[in-house]
Design a protein around this motif. Structure first.
Motif, PDB file in Angstrom:
ATOM      1  N   ALA A  43      51.546  53.076  48.292  1.00 23.98           N
ATOM      2  CA  ALA A  43      50.415  52.550  49.418  1.00 23.98           C
ATOM      3  C   ALA A  43      48.954  52.928  48.405  1.00 23.98           C
ATOM      4  CB  ALA A  43      49.968  53.553  50.524  1.00 23.98           C
ATOM      5  N   VAL A  44      48.327  51.400  48.285  1.00 23.66           N
ATOM      6  CA  VAL A  44      47.387  51.192  46.795  1.00 23.66           C
ATOM      7  C   VAL A  44      45.859  51.312  47.746  1.00 23.66           C
ATOM      8  CG1 VAL A  44      46.596  50.123  44.946  1.00 23.66           C
ATOM      9  CG2 VAL A  44      49.244  51.091  45.386  1.00 23.66           C
ATOM     10  N   VAL A  45      44.584  51.616  47.670  1.00 20.17           N
ATOM     11  CA  VAL A  45      43.738  51.207  48.463  1.00 20.17           C
ATOM     12  C   VAL A  45      42.784  50.781  47.353  1.00 20.17           C
ATOM     13  CG1 VAL A  45      41.544  51.729  50.087  1.00 20.17           C
ATOM     14  CG2 VAL A  45      43.966  51.973  50.041  1.00 20.17           C
ATOM     15  N   ARG A  46      41.425  50.092  47.771  1.00 19.69           N
ATOM     16  CA  ARG A  46      41.375  49.386  46.577  1.00 19.69           C
ATOM     17  C   ARG A  46      39.376  49.802  47.756  1.00 19.69           C
ATOM     18  NH1 ARG A  46      43.881  46.906  42.103  1.00 19.69           N
ATOM     19  NH2 ARG A  46      46.046  47.189  42.596  1.00 19.69           N
ATOM     20  N   GLY A  47      38.924  50.102  47.049  1.00 17.54           N
ATOM     21  CA  GLY A  47      37.387  50.396  47.320  1.00 17.54           C
ATOM     22  C   GLY A  47      36.762  49.778  45.931  1.00 17.54           C
ATOM     23  N   TYR A  48      36.627  49.229  45.299  1.00 18.31           N
ATOM     24  CA  TYR A  48      36.362  48.385  43.406  1.00 18.31           C
ATOM     25  C   TYR A  48      36.753  47.845  43.156  1.00 18.31           C
ATOM     26  CZ  TYR A  48      32.516  51.911  44.661  1.00 18.31           C
ATOM     27  OH  TYR A  48      31.602  52.353  45.357  1.00 18.31           O
ATOM     28  N   LEU A  49      37.060  46.887  42.831  1.00 21.94           N
ATOM     29  CA  LEU A  49      37.248  45.553  41.545  1.00 21.94           C
ATOM     30  C   LEU A  49      37.557  46.409  40.009  1.00 21.94           C
ATOM     31  CD1 LEU A  49      38.242  42.732  42.113  1.00 21.94           C
ATOM     32  CD2 LEU A  49      36.085  41.919  41.812  1.00 21.94           C
ATOM     33  N   ILE A  50      38.526  46.197  40.031  1.00 20.95           N
ATOM     34  CA  ILE A  50      38.921  47.440  38.570  1.00 20.95           C
ATOM     35  C   ILE A  50      40.155  47.386  37.904  1.00 20.95           C
ATOM     36  CG2 ILE A  50      39.082  49.130  39.273  1.00 20.95           C
ATOM     37  CD1 ILE A  50      36.871  48.256  35.877  1.00 20.95           C
ATOM     38  N   GLY A  51      40.335  47.818  37.140  1.00 16.56           N
ATOM     39  CA  GLY A  51      41.960  47.361  37.073  1.00 16.56           C
ATOM     40  C   GLY A  51      42.736  45.925  37.058  1.00 16.56           C
ATOM     41  N   SER A  52      44.316  46.459  37.657  1.00 12.24           N
ATOM     42  CA  SER A  52      44.599  45.298  37.741  1.00 12.24           C
ATOM     43  C   SER A  52      44.424  43.890  38.600  1.00 12.24           C
ATOM     44  CB  SER A  52      46.349  44.985  37.874  1.00 12.24           C
ATOM     45  OG  SER A  52      46.590  45.736  39.413  1.00 12.24           O
ATOM     46  N   GLY A  53      43.673  45.004  39.663  1.00 16.14           N
ATOM     47  CA  GLY A  53      42.876  43.365  40.327  1.00 16.14           C
ATOM     48  C   GLY A  53      41.592  43.149  40.055  1.00 16.14           C
ATOM     49  N   TRP A  54      40.986  43.701  39.500  1.00 12.20           N
ATOM     50  CA  TRP A  54      39.732  42.438  38.246  1.00 12.20           C
ATOM     51  C   TRP A  54      40.623  41.633  37.625  1.00 12.20           C
ATOM     52  CZ3 TRP A  54      35.821  40.344  37.947  1.00 12.20           C
ATOM     53  CH2 TRP A  54      34.893  40.486  37.047  1.00 12.20           C
ATOM     54  N   LYS A  55      41.865  42.356  37.140  1.00 11.58           N
ATOM     55  CA  LYS A  55      42.542  40.659  36.500  1.00 11.58           C
ATOM     56  C   LYS A  55      42.852  39.335  37.234  1.00 11.58           C
ATOM     57  CE  LYS A  55      43.691  44.136  32.952  1.00 11.58           C
ATOM     58  NZ  LYS A  55      44.666  45.105  32.095  1.00 11.58           N
ATOM     59  N   ASP A  56      43.390  40.358  38.140  1.00  9.87           N
ATOM     60  CA  ASP A  56      44.423  39.414  39.368  1.00  9.87           C
ATOM     61  C   ASP A  56      42.851  38.448  39.771  1.00  9.87           C
ATOM     62  OD1 ASP A  56      45.599  38.318  41.200  1.00  9.87           O
ATOM     63  OD2 ASP A  56      45.945  39.748  42.214  1.00  9.87           O
ATOM     64  N   TYR A  57      41.321  39.266  40.116  1.00 13.10           N
ATOM     65  CA  TYR A  57      40.258  38.486  40.751  1.00 13.10           C
ATOM     66  C   TYR A  57      39.906  37.553  39.872  1.00 13.10           C
ATOM     67  CZ  TYR A  57      36.093  37.667  42.479  1.00 13.10           C
ATOM     68  OH  TYR A  57      34.019  36.960  42.854  1.00 13.10           O
ATOM     69  N   GLN A  58      39.949  37.524  38.462  1.00 12.27           N
ATOM     70  CA  GLN A  58      39.468  36.644  37.867  1.00 12.27           C
ATOM     71  C   GLN A  58      40.199  35.217  36.997  1.00 12.27           C
ATOM     72  OE1 GLN A  58      38.949  40.103  33.939  1.00 12.27           O
ATOM     73  NE2 GLN A  58      37.011  39.354  33.872  1.00 12.27           N
ATOM     74  N   SER A  59      41.817  35.937  37.782  1.00 12.62           N
ATOM     75  CA  SER A  59      42.409  34.072  36.855  1.00 12.62           C
ATOM     76  C   SER A  59      42.299  33.638  38.133  1.00 12.62           C
ATOM     77  CB  SER A  59      43.950  34.825  36.902  1.00 12.62           C
ATOM     78  OG  SER A  59      44.280  36.357  37.407  1.00 12.62           O
TER      79      SER A  59
END
Length: 179
Positions: A43-59
């Motif tokens: 169960a992953v919770v993200r509050g900031y755009l970083i890591g694999s979330g940042w990579k995903d968002y960029q693409s």
């Protein structure tokens, strides 16, 4: 404990081992927990755009399939925390999955409970950490089921291994802060 039951028993680990040498090995380093059926998801919770979330968002403009507004920058605080579950890999990296896929794996009721508890835990922990000058960028929780099918919080909770902690005084949007 007020947000979800957990796997801790409160039993002193030294009381379940024999001999001074074994007691010394567990002293201050071990806990005794309930035996539960671990859910095969994280169960992953993200509050900031970083890591694999940042990579995903960029693409893709999304994080784990969740659309986000355009123009966000690396390490930027999200308008609200997002729940992005993952599978538990036997080896290698976990694989991000959608909430819908998680519900297919664990069931809708269990999935909804896991999501709710995770978001509430993250919110409360983030508020507390902020009072100590710490940002919790993201975190993961693991859950299990007891014999009655009740969702129980297990394993690492807000540890350095399961969370990304940033010193608030070194945080800047646009760069990855030290963890």
């Amino acid at each position: 404990g007020h947000l979800a039951p957990n796997h801790l028993t409160g039993i002193d680990p030294e009381s379940v081992v024999k001999g001074d040498e074994e007691k010394a090995q567990v002293r201050g380093r071990a806990i005794v927990v309930k035996k539960l059926k671990a859910l095969p998801v994280e169960a992953v919770v993200r509050g900031y755009l970083i890591g694999s979330g940042w990579k995903d968002y960029q693409s893709t403009g999304t994080v784990c399939g969740i659309p986000l507004q355009k123009g966000l920058r690396q390490a930027q605080k999200l308008p609200q925390p997002i729940f992005t579950p993952a599978t538990k890999a036997e080896s290698g990296h976990d694989e991000n999955i959608s909430f819908e896929r998680m519900c297919e794996i664990v069931g809708k009721e269990v999935g909804a409970r896991v999501k709710d508890i995770s978001l509430r835990l993250y919110a409360e922990a983030s508020e507390f950490a902020a009072t100590r000058g710490i940002i919790i960028a993201d975190t993961k929780f693991e859950f299990g089921l007891d014999a009655d099918g009740k969702v129980v919080l297990i394993d690492e909770v807000l540890t350095a291994d399961s969370s990304r902690f940033w010193p608030a005084d070194q945080y800047q949007v646009g760069m990855s802060p030290p963890s």
